[in-house]
Structures are given as structure tokens and as C-alpha cells.
Design an enzyme around this catalytic site. Sequence first.
Site, PDB file in Angstrom:
ATOM      1  N   HIS A 166      -2.972 -41.453  -8.329  1.00 24.65           N
ATOM      2  CA  HIS A 166      -1.773 -41.051  -7.582  1.00 24.65           C
ATOM      3  C   HIS A 166      -1.741 -41.736  -6.219  1.00 24.65           C
ATOM      4  O   HIS A 166      -0.712 -42.282  -5.804  1.00 24.65           O
ATOM      5  CB  HIS A 166      -1.769 -39.527  -7.418  1.00 24.65           C
ATOM      6  CG  HIS A 166      -0.731 -39.009  -6.476  1.00 24.65           C
ATOM      7  ND1 HIS A 166       0.454 -38.451  -6.902  1.00 24.65           N
ATOM      8  CD2 HIS A 166      -0.703 -38.950  -5.115  1.00 24.65           C
ATOM      9  CE1 HIS A 166       1.170 -38.080  -5.852  1.00 24.65           C
ATOM     10  NE2 HIS A 166       0.483 -38.379  -4.752  1.00 24.65           N
ATOM     11  N   GLU A 167      -2.862 -41.732  -5.522  1.00 27.60           N
ATOM     12  CA  GLU A 167      -2.917 -42.346  -4.199  1.00 27.60           C
ATOM     13  C   GLU A 167      -2.767 -43.863  -4.278  1.00 27.60           C
ATOM     14  O   GLU A 167      -2.114 -44.480  -3.421  1.00 27.60           O
ATOM     15  CB  GLU A 167      -4.220 -41.976  -3.498  1.00 27.60           C
ATOM     16  CG  GLU A 167      -4.413 -40.487  -3.258  1.00 27.60           C
ATOM     17  CD  GLU A 167      -3.250 -39.849  -2.503  1.00 27.60           C
ATOM     18  OE1 GLU A 167      -2.549 -40.565  -1.757  1.00 27.60           O
ATOM     19  OE2 GLU A 167      -3.035 -38.641  -2.673  1.00 27.60           O
ATOM     20  N   HIS A 209       0.836 -44.797  -4.502  1.00 32.17           N
ATOM     21  CA  HIS A 209       1.502 -44.846  -3.196  1.00 32.17           C
ATOM     22  C   HIS A 209       1.289 -46.212  -2.535  1.00 32.17           C
ATOM     23  O   HIS A 209       2.216 -46.778  -1.945  1.00 32.17           O
ATOM     24  CB  HIS A 209       0.952 -43.750  -2.277  1.00 32.17           C
ATOM     25  CG  HIS A 209       1.568 -42.403  -2.482  1.00 32.17           C
ATOM     26  ND1 HIS A 209       2.929 -42.198  -2.520  1.00 32.17           N
ATOM     27  CD2 HIS A 209       1.003 -41.176  -2.643  1.00 32.17           C
ATOM     28  CE1 HIS A 209       3.179 -40.904  -2.694  1.00 32.17           C
ATOM     29  NE2 HIS A 209       2.026 -40.272  -2.788  1.00 32.17           N
ATOM     30  N   GLU A 214       6.728 -38.612  -4.120  1.00 32.81           N
ATOM     31  CA  GLU A 214       5.618 -37.868  -4.719  1.00 32.81           C
ATOM     32  C   GLU A 214       5.780 -37.803  -6.240  1.00 32.81           C
ATOM     33  O   GLU A 214       4.805 -37.996  -6.987  1.00 32.81           O
ATOM     34  CB  GLU A 214       5.552 -36.446  -4.145  1.00 32.81           C
ATOM     35  CG  GLU A 214       4.983 -36.377  -2.736  1.00 32.81           C
ATOM     36  CD  GLU A 214       3.572 -36.906  -2.640  1.00 32.81           C
ATOM     37  OE1 GLU A 214       2.719 -36.496  -3.450  1.00 32.81           O
ATOM     38  OE2 GLU A 214       3.326 -37.761  -1.771  1.00 32.81           O
TER      39      GLU A 214
END
Length: 283
Positions: free
Chosen positions: A130-131, A134, A205
Site C-alpha cells: 500500500h505504501e 503511494h 487511499e
Amino acid sequence: MNTVKTLGLMVFLTLLLIFAGGALGGRTGMIYAFLFATVMNFVSYWFSDKIVLAMYKAQPVTEAQAPELHSMVRRLTQKAGLPMPKVSIIPSETPNAFATGRNPEHGVVAVTEGIMRILSREELEGVLAHELAHIKHRDILTGTIVATIAGAISMLAQMAHWAMLFGGGRRDDDEGGSPIVALVMMIVAPIAAILVQMAISRTREYEADASGARLAGNPYGLANALLKLEKGSQLIPMQDPNPATAHMFIVNPLSGGGLMTLFSTHPPIAERVKRLKEMARGA
């Protein structure tokens, strides 16, 4: 779809700046506010990684110090086609994580000590993916642009507020419009800007959840991690989190309910988990 929504919201925010500038400060006021906000956010963009890492006392760790963590990050970055980011650990028992860095070449992934204690390998990989999503999507750049426009709108409203308090006023020429419109915009524009800014953050997100789940190869890993992180953050809340950095974390480190959820930088965990499970079933 999330990318299109983000672009649409950014266009709306830009149009709001132009309209607010004409109503509150005329062309001159809009230009000065935008230039000042741009300088502030330019500095933030170039140095935000160092600032936020120092704020949370994140310490860089080598592969020898955290071999398993480095191994997971390296595998995911190779799969995503990204440069290997720096890896840092935050000395906090609150389970959470964030990514920073002005571009993929300067990426940093930071995790708390607490998150490594409560998550399984599969769940931690989901969080790291997930990070990294980003970083790959350059969400920090998007956030900086949005913050620049929203900051300019807020500054215009403050300028108009002080002008009214001290009787500055404006002539009815090309530098201003109706005083009533200006008063309405002084109240409405900053609130609208904050809401749009929060909406963009929530959209990014959702996109990072979906991309991270695909990268990790298992949406259930991230879904289960989010449920654990939500509960863990409630049991062990983060000490004095900075609201300005709340949007960076995978789960919101700030507490609040009711109307506060309207201004939350994060979508509800339940909705995020629901989408991930639907994604897993679809796959």
C-alpha cells in the site's frame, strides 16, 4: 476511476481558487496568495520527508538490522518496478505506517515497532505494498499541489477577513466584486477547499489499497491488516500526532467521530475492507 475522480476534484479546486480570488481579493490578492502558498508548499515538498521522519523520530535501518523487513520491501519494489526506498522504524507501539519522499527515487517507507509485532508476514506485506503504491503514484506530489491551492484559498479568506476588520474595503472596480459575495466566499470557500482536499486524500487511499493488494497478490492480507490496525490504534493511540501529517499514515492516527469524519483524511476502514474483499472475490 479513482484517478479521474482525483483530477476532477483538482480542477474544481482550481476553479474555486479563481472564483474566490476574484470575489475576495481581486486578481492581485489571488496572485499574491497563490505565490506565497506555492513557496510554502515547495519548501514542504522538498523537505517534508526529513521533517516528518524527524517529527516521529523514525530511524533508518539497514538490511543487517531488519533483514525480514528489507526482504519484503525489496521483493515488492522489484515487482512494482520501483527503486529500493529507504526503510525506517518509528519507536512507537501504535501500529501504523507511512511513506514519504518527493519522488520514487527518494522514497522512504516507515513502519512503527508496534505494527511489526501484531501483523503476520502476509498482512505486513499488504501494508508495505500500500505504501509503495503511494510512492509509485506520486501521491505526495498530488497532495502538495492540492495543499498549495487549498492554502491559497484559505489565505485569501484571511486577507479578506482582516481587510473587513480594519475597514480596508475595496472599490467597485476591476479589483473586486460584490461585498455580499465576498462575505459568502470568505466563509464557504475555505470549508469547501478543506472538504475537497479531504476527498482527494480519501480517493488516493482507495487507489493505494487496490494497487497495493494487486502488488502483494492477496487483497485479504491488506484487509486483515487494516482491521488489526484500526483496533490497535484505538487500544494504543499515538502520542501527540500532528494533524498536518495524519493523511500520510495508512490508518488515521487522530481520533474523532460524528462530524469529524466529514473532515477525515481517510475513508472508513469498514468500506476499505469491503472493497478489498470484493476485489478478492472478483479475482
